[in-house]
Write a protein that holds these residues in place. Structure first.
Motif, PDB file in Angstrom:
ATOM      1  N   VAL A   1       9.366   4.340  -4.899  1.00 39.55           N
ATOM      2  CA  VAL A   1       9.769   5.243  -5.976  1.00 39.55           C
ATOM      3  C   VAL A   1      10.272   4.393  -7.132  1.00 39.55           C
ATOM      4  O   VAL A   1      11.071   3.465  -6.935  1.00 39.55           O
ATOM      5  CB  VAL A   1      10.868   6.223  -5.518  1.00 39.55           C
ATOM      6  N   ILE A   2       9.777   4.693  -8.328  1.00 37.68           N
ATOM      7  CA  ILE A   2      10.195   3.974  -9.532  1.00 37.68           C
ATOM      8  C   ILE A   2      10.772   4.983 -10.518  1.00 37.68           C
ATOM      9  O   ILE A   2      10.078   5.926 -10.923  1.00 37.68           O
ATOM     10  CB  ILE A   2       9.022   3.216 -10.185  1.00 37.68           C
ATOM     11  N   GLY A   3      12.025   4.797 -10.923  1.00 39.60           N
ATOM     12  CA  GLY A   3      12.665   5.697 -11.882  1.00 39.60           C
ATOM     13  C   GLY A   3      12.779   5.031 -13.238  1.00 39.60           C
ATOM     14  O   GLY A   3      13.432   3.992 -13.366  1.00 39.60           O
ATOM     15  N   LEU A   4      12.153   5.636 -14.226  1.00 43.07           N
ATOM     16  CA  LEU A   4      12.137   5.072 -15.575  1.00 43.07           C
ATOM     17  C   LEU A   4      12.600   6.067 -16.635  1.00 43.07           C
ATOM     18  O   LEU A   4      12.637   5.720 -17.818  1.00 43.07           O
ATOM     19  CB  LEU A   4      10.717   4.611 -15.947  1.00 43.07           C
ATOM     20  N   ALA A   5      12.935   7.281 -16.229  1.00 43.59           N
ATOM     21  CA  ALA A   5      13.144   8.349 -17.198  1.00 43.59           C
ATOM     22  C   ALA A   5      14.428   8.167 -17.998  1.00 43.59           C
ATOM     23  O   ALA A   5      15.435   7.674 -17.490  1.00 43.59           O
ATOM     24  CB  ALA A   5      13.171   9.702 -16.485  1.00 43.59           C
TER      25      ALA A   5
ATOM     26  N   ILE B   1       5.911  11.878 -12.685  1.00 42.05           N
ATOM     27  CA  ILE B   1       6.867  12.925 -13.046  1.00 42.05           C
ATOM     28  C   ILE B   1       7.297  12.681 -14.490  1.00 42.05           C
ATOM     29  O   ILE B   1       7.684  11.562 -14.846  1.00 42.05           O
ATOM     30  CB  ILE B   1       8.128  12.902 -12.160  1.00 42.05           C
ATOM     31  N   SER B   2       7.223  13.698 -15.308  1.00 42.05           N
ATOM     32  CA  SER B   2       7.653  13.569 -16.703  1.00 42.05           C
ATOM     33  C   SER B   2       7.913  14.964 -17.253  1.00 42.05           C
ATOM     34  O   SER B   2       7.723  15.973 -16.559  1.00 42.05           O
ATOM     35  CB  SER B   2       6.576  12.852 -17.535  1.00 42.05           C
ATOM     36  N   ARG B   3       8.348  15.017 -18.491  1.00 40.76           N
ATOM     37  CA  ARG B   3       8.564  16.317 -19.135  1.00 40.76           C
ATOM     38  C   ARG B   3       7.250  16.992 -19.471  1.00 40.76           C
ATOM     39  O   ARG B   3       7.185  18.218 -19.611  1.00 40.76           O
ATOM     40  CB  ARG B   3       9.402  16.141 -20.400  1.00 40.76           C
ATOM     41  N   SER B   4       6.171  16.207 -19.623  1.00 39.09           N
ATOM     42  CA  SER B   4       4.846  16.758 -19.931  1.00 39.09           C
ATOM     43  C   SER B   4       3.795  15.722 -19.551  1.00 39.09           C
ATOM     44  O   SER B   4       4.094  14.550 -19.339  1.00 39.09           O
ATOM     45  CB  SER B   4       4.734  17.100 -21.428  1.00 39.09           C
ATOM     46  N   SER B   5       2.559  16.164 -19.441  1.00 39.10           N
ATOM     47  CA  SER B   5       1.403  15.287 -19.184  1.00 39.10           C
ATOM     48  C   SER B   5       1.610  14.430 -17.942  1.00 39.10           C
ATOM     49  O   SER B   5       1.398  13.214 -17.953  1.00 39.10           O
ATOM     50  CB  SER B   5       1.117  14.406 -20.406  1.00 39.10           C
ATOM     51  N   ALA B   6       2.012  15.077 -16.852  1.00 35.40           N
ATOM     52  CA  ALA B   6       2.228  14.370 -15.592  1.00 35.40           C
ATOM     53  C   ALA B   6       1.885  15.306 -14.440  1.00 35.40           C
ATOM     54  O   ALA B   6       1.634  16.500 -14.628  1.00 35.40           O
ATOM     55  CB  ALA B   6       3.676  13.898 -15.485  1.00 35.40           C
ATOM     56  N   ASP B   7       1.847  14.746 -13.235  1.00 34.75           N
ATOM     57  CA  ASP B   7       1.554  15.567 -12.062  1.00 34.75           C
ATOM     58  C   ASP B   7       2.654  16.582 -11.807  1.00 34.75           C
ATOM     59  O   ASP B   7       2.385  17.705 -11.357  1.00 34.75           O
ATOM     60  CB  ASP B   7       1.392  14.664 -10.831  1.00 34.75           C
ATOM     61  N   LEU B   8       3.896  16.190 -12.066  1.00 38.39           N
ATOM     62  CA  LEU B   8       5.044  17.063 -11.840  1.00 38.39           C
ATOM     63  C   LEU B   8       5.965  17.014 -13.040  1.00 38.39           C
ATOM     64  O   LEU B   8       5.997  16.013 -13.773  1.00 38.39           O
ATOM     65  CB  LEU B   8       5.827  16.616 -10.594  1.00 38.39           C
TER      66      LEU B   8
ATOM     67  N   THR C   1       0.859  -1.173   0.000  1.00 44.03           N
ATOM     68  CA  THR C   1       0.000   0.000   0.000  1.00 44.03           C
ATOM     69  C   THR C   1       0.899   1.227   0.000  1.00 44.03           C
ATOM     70  O   THR C   1       2.113   1.125   0.003  1.00 44.03           O
ATOM     71  CB  THR C   1      -0.913   0.021   1.244  1.00 44.03           C
ATOM     72  N   GLY C   2       0.278   2.395   0.019  1.00 39.57           N
ATOM     73  CA  GLY C   2       1.049   3.625   0.123  1.00 39.57           C
ATOM     74  C   GLY C   2       1.325   4.255  -1.227  1.00 39.57           C
ATOM     75  O   GLY C   2       1.119   3.654  -2.288  1.00 39.57           O
ATOM     76  N   ARG C   3       1.826   5.471  -1.185  1.00 37.48           N
ATOM     77  CA  ARG C   3       2.050   6.268  -2.392  1.00 37.48           C
ATOM     78  C   ARG C   3       3.190   5.702  -3.237  1.00 37.48           C
ATOM     79  O   ARG C   3       4.220   5.276  -2.736  1.00 37.48           O
ATOM     80  CB  ARG C   3       2.374   7.704  -2.007  1.00 37.48           C
ATOM     81  N   VAL C   4       2.961   5.746  -4.552  1.00 42.28           N
ATOM     82  CA  VAL C   4       3.978   5.356  -5.518  1.00 42.28           C
ATOM     83  C   VAL C   4       4.335   6.587  -6.346  1.00 42.28           C
ATOM     84  O   VAL C   4       3.446   7.254  -6.885  1.00 42.28           O
ATOM     85  CB  VAL C   4       3.483   4.241  -6.456  1.00 42.28           C
ATOM     86  N   VAL C   5       5.614   6.884  -6.442  1.00 45.86           N
ATOM     87  CA  VAL C   5       6.095   7.980  -7.285  1.00 45.86           C
ATOM     88  C   VAL C   5       6.772   7.362  -8.501  1.00 45.86           C
ATOM     89  O   VAL C   5       7.694   6.554  -8.361  1.00 45.86           O
ATOM     90  CB  VAL C   5       7.079   8.884  -6.531  1.00 45.86           C
ATOM     91  N   ILE C   6       6.293   7.718  -9.696  1.00 50.30           N
ATOM     92  CA  ILE C   6       6.847   7.167 -10.937  1.00 50.30           C
ATOM     93  C   ILE C   6       7.501   8.287 -11.720  1.00 50.30           C
ATOM     94  O   ILE C   6       6.830   9.190 -12.232  1.00 50.30           O
ATOM     95  CB  ILE C   6       5.763   6.488 -11.794  1.00 50.30           C
ATOM     96  N   GLY C   7       8.826   8.247 -11.803  1.00 47.83           N
ATOM     97  CA  GLY C   7       9.565   9.209 -12.606  1.00 47.83           C
ATOM     98  C   GLY C   7       9.814   8.644 -13.994  1.00 47.83           C
ATOM     99  O   GLY C   7      10.410   7.577 -14.130  1.00 47.83           O
ATOM    100  N   GLY C   8       9.341   9.335 -15.017  1.00 47.66           N
ATOM    101  CA  GLY C   8       9.397   8.804 -16.372  1.00 47.66           C
ATOM    102  C   GLY C   8       8.120   8.051 -16.683  1.00 47.66           C
ATOM    103  O   GLY C   8       8.142   6.910 -17.145  1.00 47.66           O
ATOM    104  N   SER C   9       7.001   8.697 -16.435  1.00 49.59           N
ATOM    105  CA  SER C   9       5.697   8.034 -16.461  1.00 49.59           C
ATOM    106  C   SER C   9       5.045   8.002 -17.832  1.00 49.59           C
ATOM    107  O   SER C   9       4.012   7.354 -18.007  1.00 49.59           O
ATOM    108  CB  SER C   9       4.742   8.735 -15.487  1.00 49.59           C
TER     109      SER C   9
END
Length: 324
Positions: free
Chosen positions: A63-67, A38-45, A8-16
């Protein structure tokens, strides 16, 4: 988290915004977890909003980093620089956010690539005995992993997900589907091709390796990527590099024959190196992506008891086309 416990809990996806990022955010939202993208566009951040990223990461459980810029491009100096920058800057941003967090995430899974291993026709590469290769793509992978493990993050477990080719609707099979249907779905045969001095210096030239489509093709289905991350989250003993690879890789000839069989495409002559090189120039990509022999096994996952939903290729290819 103990094995078998539901996360459970918050998931942060960088490169979404990419193939894997979109798939994962849909999965977690369907499960009722809070997701911040998180992304360059069309994301929360957006990347560069470090204050926003810090707030999202503080209190997250995963935290998941995919960018990173796609390597499906020509390796020009400009593209090479952007491939490095897009991976290292975004990974450093996530690391900085975790460093500053009052409640840091328990787990950070960051993309890497199985391309980090050498061209292998003699034996498979595992996390314990795999040999790191040479050249531009390998240096990108090594730098990416160094950035992941650079900072002291005592409360956050880190996993470098060394992904092989990811199958699924929206992945690599899309273009191959179209080629196979017009009779261009044959095995990709390596051979001689001139390599310039500049390419030699940059480490971007592919030198002849496997013969007649014998280069190994390691792969994983997108649904198993989901399940691997869940499994890693539930097994705190797993850290460091993890090979995201199905346990039964094939060679290129078998892979392309499987694609043709699933599609009912009976005709598909082999594609020689010269034809592949001209085609790669035309569509602005590199032949290394299909000619390097990637023979990778999921040693850590198998030892921990992970069971793949798609351990063999044909069901994975069939499901990918049926979902399309």
């Amino acid at each position: 988290m103990s094995a078998g416990e539901v996360a459970t809990g918050r998931v942060v996806i960088g490169g979404s915004s990419g193939f894997m990022g979109q798939h994962l955010q849909q999965k977690y939202r369907a499960e009722g977890r809070e997701v911040v993208t998180i992304s360059r566009s069309s994301a929360d951040l957006r990347w560069g909003d470090q204050n926003g990223i810090d707030q999202a990461v503080d209190g997250a459980t995963l935290v998941i980093g995919l960018a990173g810029k796609s390597v499906n491009c020509r390796y020009t100096p400009e593209n090479r620089a952007e491939i490095f920058r897009s991976r290292l800057d975004t990974t450093a941003s996530l690391s900085a956010a975790i460093t500053r967090a009052s409640a840091p995430p328990a787990l950070w899974v960051n993309s890497s690539t199985a391309t980090i291993y050498r061209h292998a026709e003699d034996r498979p590469m595992t996390e314990s005995d795999g040999e790191i290769g040479t050249g531009f793509s390998v240096e990108v992978a090594r730098a990416w992993e160094r950035a992941l493990f650079a900072d002291d993050l005592p409360q956050t477990r880190r996993v470098a997900l060394r992904s092989t080719i990811v199958l699924g609707h929206g992945g690599v099979l899309g273009p191959l589907k179209n080629l196979a249907r017009i009779g261009l779905g044959g095995a990709q045969h390596d051979g001689w091709w001139p390599v310039s001095k500049s390419r030699r210096a940059a480490g971007t030239g592919h030198f002849p390796g496997a013969k007649r489509g014998a280069q190994r093709f390691s792969w994983v289905h997108i649904d198993d990527i989901d399940r691997i991350i869940d499994f890693v989250e539930q097994h705190p003993e797993i850290d460091g590099p993890v090979n995201a690879a199905a346990p039964f890789p094939v060679d290129n000839t078998t892979f392309m024959a499987t694609v043709r069989r699933v599609l009912g495409a009976k005709f598909g002559p082999p594609m020689p190196r010269w034809m592949l090189e001209l085609g790669a120039i035309g569509i602005r990509t590199e032949t290394e992506l299909i000619l390097k022999s990637r023979w990778v096994l999921p040693e850590k996952l198998s030892a921990a008891g992970f069971e793949f939903a798609y351990p063999t290729m044909e069901p994975a290819v069939r499901e990918s086309f049926e979902r399309a």
